[in-house]
Scaffold this active site. Structure first.
Site, mmCIF file in Angstrom:
data_model
loop_
_atom_site.group_PDB
_atom_site.id
_atom_site.type_symbol
_atom_site.label_atom_id
_atom_site.label_comp_id
_atom_site.label_asym_id
_atom_site.label_seq_id
_atom_site.Cartn_x
_atom_site.Cartn_y
_atom_site.Cartn_z
ATOM 1 N N ILE A 121 67.582 37.872 30.047
ATOM 2 C CA ILE A 121 68.136 39.234 29.983
ATOM 3 C C ILE A 121 67.606 40.039 31.170
ATOM 4 O O ILE A 121 66.783 40.941 31.012
ATOM 5 C CB ILE A 121 67.785 39.935 28.650
ATOM 6 C CG1 ILE A 121 68.077 39.044 27.451
ATOM 7 C CG2 ILE A 121 68.563 41.251 28.528
ATOM 8 C CD1 ILE A 121 67.648 39.638 26.115
ATOM 9 N N PRO A 122 68.049 39.701 32.386
ATOM 10 C CA PRO A 122 67.626 40.496 33.542
ATOM 11 C C PRO A 122 68.264 41.881 33.476
ATOM 12 O O PRO A 122 69.316 42.063 32.846
ATOM 13 C CB PRO A 122 68.144 39.694 34.731
ATOM 14 C CG PRO A 122 69.281 38.909 34.198
ATOM 15 C CD PRO A 122 68.973 38.634 32.756
ATOM 16 N N HIS A 123 67.620 42.845 34.096
ATOM 17 C CA HIS A 123 68.177 44.190 34.067
ATOM 18 C C HIS A 123 67.729 44.986 35.274
ATOM 19 O O HIS A 123 66.663 44.751 35.828
ATOM 20 C CB HIS A 123 67.824 44.927 32.776
ATOM 21 C CG HIS A 123 66.422 44.722 32.293
ATOM 22 N ND1 HIS A 123 66.011 43.553 31.708
ATOM 23 C CD2 HIS A 123 65.344 45.528 32.321
ATOM 24 C CE1 HIS A 123 64.739 43.656 31.369
ATOM 25 N NE2 HIS A 123 64.309 44.835 31.748
ATOM 26 N N GLY A 124 68.608 45.892 35.667
ATOM 27 C CA GLY A 124 68.326 46.766 36.787
ATOM 28 C C GLY A 124 68.710 48.188 36.450
ATOM 29 O O GLY A 124 69.763 48.426 35.861
ATOM 30 N N HIS A 175 68.597 52.522 28.116
ATOM 31 C CA HIS A 175 68.141 51.212 28.569
ATOM 32 C C HIS A 175 67.373 50.512 27.450
ATOM 33 O O HIS A 175 67.652 49.368 27.091
ATOM 34 C CB HIS A 175 67.258 51.427 29.803
ATOM 35 C CG HIS A 175 66.627 50.201 30.354
ATOM 36 N ND1 HIS A 175 65.594 50.257 31.232
ATOM 37 C CD2 HIS A 175 66.853 48.886 30.167
ATOM 38 C CE1 HIS A 175 65.218 49.042 31.569
ATOM 39 N NE2 HIS A 175 65.966 48.192 30.925
#
Length: 153
Positions: free
Chosen positions: A65-68, A113
């Site tokens: 679960i990458p996130h930016g 987020h």
């Protein structure tokens, strides 16, 4: 914001071909740029890779679960991708990743987020959801898994 609001059919990919974590993130960022979720691909990728340096987003069981979070993000979204072949992600269980859920969050979306990430992680911890992921055979299957899962939240 509920996770069902950020899961959209045009942001679901099945059998994505990529050989590295960076290539996966690059291809998913392309989709974000093409669909208008982000304005500047490179700025977004920098935010994702910076987060990856803090610690792996490979949570285990073949899932990452990458996130930016960046000012280039116009609206919160999540790309769901099933990879054609597993990719090394330095996951917590040391296994490669088959499913990637890339979150894009606007700079001012801190609470959003955390809520989206929490809801998504909660769904992905469910054994039934993970079994359904393994059994999925199409983009439509992936979309339906999360529509059903969100209804159960």
């Amino acid at each position: 914001m509920n996770i069902s609001q950020v899961i959209k059919p045009n942001l679901v990919l099945y059998d994505l071909v990529a050989n590295t974590k960076k290539e996966v993130i690059n291809k998913l960022a392309d989709l974000y740029q093409k669909t208008g979720v982000i304005q500047e691909k490179e700025a977004y990728i920098i935010s994702v890779m910076k987060r990856e340096e803090e610690g792996t987003t490979g949570i285990g069981d073949g899932i990452a679960i990458p996130h930016g979070q960046s000012e280039t993000v116009k609206e919160s979204a999540v790309v769901i991708a099933k990879l054609k072949e597993p990719v090394e992600w330095h996951s917590l269980d040391d296994l490669p990743v088959k499913y990637v859920f890339l979150l894009a969050i606007p700079d001012e979306g801190d609470q959003e987020h955390l809520k989206i990430l929490s809801q998504l992680a909660g769904l992905l911890m469910d054994d039934d959801v993970r079994i359904q992921l393994e059994k999925s055979k199409s983009k439509v299957d992936l979309i339906n898994i999360f529509k059903k899962g969100v209804d159960q939240l």
